[in-house]
Design a protein around this motif. Structure first.
Motif, PDB file in Angstrom:
ATOM      1  N   GLN A  94       0.831  -1.202   0.000  1.00  0.00           N
ATOM      2  CA  GLN A  94       0.000   0.000   0.000  1.00  0.00           C
ATOM      3  C   GLN A  94       0.868   1.256   0.000  1.00  0.00           C
ATOM      4  O   GLN A  94       0.572   2.224  -0.701  1.00  0.00           O
ATOM      5  N   GLU A 125      -2.379  -2.758 -10.602  1.00  0.00           N
ATOM      6  CA  GLU A 125      -2.885  -3.741  -9.643  1.00  0.00           C
ATOM      7  C   GLU A 125      -1.949  -3.860  -8.453  1.00  0.00           C
ATOM      8  O   GLU A 125      -0.745  -3.626  -8.571  1.00  0.00           O
ATOM      9  N   GLN A 141     -10.327 -11.748   2.425  1.00  0.00           N
ATOM     10  CA  GLN A 141     -11.309 -10.660   2.499  1.00  0.00           C
ATOM     11  C   GLN A 141     -10.702  -9.412   3.159  1.00  0.00           C
ATOM     12  O   GLN A 141     -10.850  -8.299   2.659  1.00  0.00           O
ATOM     13  N   THR A 144      -7.623  -7.961   0.737  1.00  0.00           N
ATOM     14  CA  THR A 144      -8.130  -7.393  -0.518  1.00  0.00           C
ATOM     15  C   THR A 144      -9.037  -6.197  -0.236  1.00  0.00           C
ATOM     16  O   THR A 144      -9.037  -5.231  -0.991  1.00  0.00           O
ATOM     17  N   GLY A 145      -9.769  -6.247   0.871  1.00  0.00           N
ATOM     18  CA  GLY A 145     -10.611  -5.115   1.260  1.00  0.00           C
ATOM     19  C   GLY A 145      -9.797  -3.852   1.494  1.00  0.00           C
ATOM     20  O   GLY A 145     -10.223  -2.743   1.154  1.00  0.00           O
ATOM     21  N   ILE A 147      -7.029  -3.052  -0.008  1.00  0.00           N
ATOM     22  CA  ILE A 147      -6.582  -2.552  -1.312  1.00  0.00           C
ATOM     23  C   ILE A 147      -7.748  -1.910  -2.062  1.00  0.00           C
ATOM     24  O   ILE A 147      -7.625  -0.813  -2.606  1.00  0.00           O
ATOM     25  N   VAL A 148      -8.876  -2.581  -2.083  1.00  0.00           N
ATOM     26  CA  VAL A 148     -10.051  -2.053  -2.774  1.00  0.00           C
ATOM     27  C   VAL A 148     -10.501  -0.730  -2.144  1.00  0.00           C
ATOM     28  O   VAL A 148     -10.919   0.197  -2.851  1.00  0.00           O
ATOM     29  N   GLY A 151      -9.053   2.144  -3.695  1.00  0.00           N
ATOM     30  CA  GLY A 151      -9.440   2.383  -5.082  1.00  0.00           C
ATOM     31  C   GLY A 151      -8.616   1.610  -6.094  1.00  0.00           C
ATOM     32  O   GLY A 151      -8.653   1.895  -7.286  1.00  0.00           O
ATOM     33  N   ASP A 153      -7.146  -2.265  -7.753  1.00  0.00           N
ATOM     34  CA  ASP A 153      -7.502  -3.659  -7.970  1.00  0.00           C
ATOM     35  C   ASP A 153      -6.538  -4.547  -7.181  1.00  0.00           C
ATOM     36  O   ASP A 153      -5.324  -4.322  -7.212  1.00  0.00           O
ATOM     37  N   ALA A 154      -7.083  -5.537  -6.503  1.00  0.00           N
ATOM     38  CA  ALA A 154      -6.272  -6.484  -5.733  1.00  0.00           C
ATOM     39  C   ALA A 154      -6.296  -7.833  -6.430  1.00  0.00           C
ATOM     40  O   ALA A 154      -7.351  -8.305  -6.844  1.00  0.00           O
ATOM     41  N   LYS A 155      -5.129  -8.446  -6.545  1.00  0.00           N
ATOM     42  CA  LYS A 155      -5.009  -9.787  -7.119  1.00  0.00           C
ATOM     43  C   LYS A 155      -4.376 -10.710  -6.086  1.00  0.00           C
ATOM     44  O   LYS A 155      -3.501 -10.312  -5.325  1.00  0.00           O
TER      45      LYS A 155
END
Length: 172
Positions: A94, A125, A141, A144-145, A147-148, A151, A153-155
């Motif tokens: 991040q 990403e 969850q 990835t939450g 990262i999302v 704003g 995209d999380a892979k």
């Protein structure tokens, strides 16, 4: 690699973020009609008395090569908690992702946009070293939450190669 404030590229040596960003722009300018995927990912390895983290910036010119660099971070203790280690990996990714300000991402897109009809593309990403198999599945969850919520995209594995492949090779 002993300078955690700088990024390391095997060809260019140590770079500031600004120098790394200029290398990214230069790499794209060499083929503005290509499709690009810029990904950030962190991996770590627990050693006896420390935990070594590597955060990768990986720019993939899809089907035509890549450019990348890594930034080291050493925790002065062996981090045994998997949740703590994955959380720190996510935080380090991040932190680097935030260096790509809206203005910097827009400058990259400005190179590509005139060539969209010729197949040019750009995606950004964050790659997390977690997956649906194994102990890290419980963190999908939450991580990835995070990262999302920024704003982005999380892979996750198997699509998170910047973390579990590129960054991984520098953690040992």
């Amino acid at each position: 690699m002993d300078n955690p404030s700088k990024f390391y590229n095997i060809t260019h040596g140590y770079l500031t973020f600004e120098q790394a960003y200029k290398q990214i722009l230069s790499f794209i300018q060499k083929d503005v009609k290509a499709s690009y995927l810029l990904s950030i990912g962190t991996d770590s390895h627990v050693h006896r008395a420390e935990t070594k983290f590597m955060t990768a910036i990986h720019l993939h010119r899809v089907g035509k090569g890549a450019w990348g660099c890594v930034r080291p971070y050493i925790a002065s203790r062996a981090i045994r908690s998997l949740h703590e280690k994955i959380s720190l990996e996510t935080a380090l990714s991040q932190e680097v992702a935030m260096l790509f300000s809206n203005e910097r991402l827009a400058a990259i897109q400005d190179l590509i946009i005139p060539h969209l009809e010729q197949g040019a593309d750009f995606r950004f990403e964050i790659h997390l070293d977690i997956g649906k198999r194994g102990a890290t599945k419980d963190f999908i969850q939450e991580m990835t939450g995070r990262i999302v919520a920024m704003g982005f995209d999380a892979k996750i594995k198997p699509d998170a190669y910047a973390a579990f492949c590129y960054a991984n090779r520098y953690t040992k």
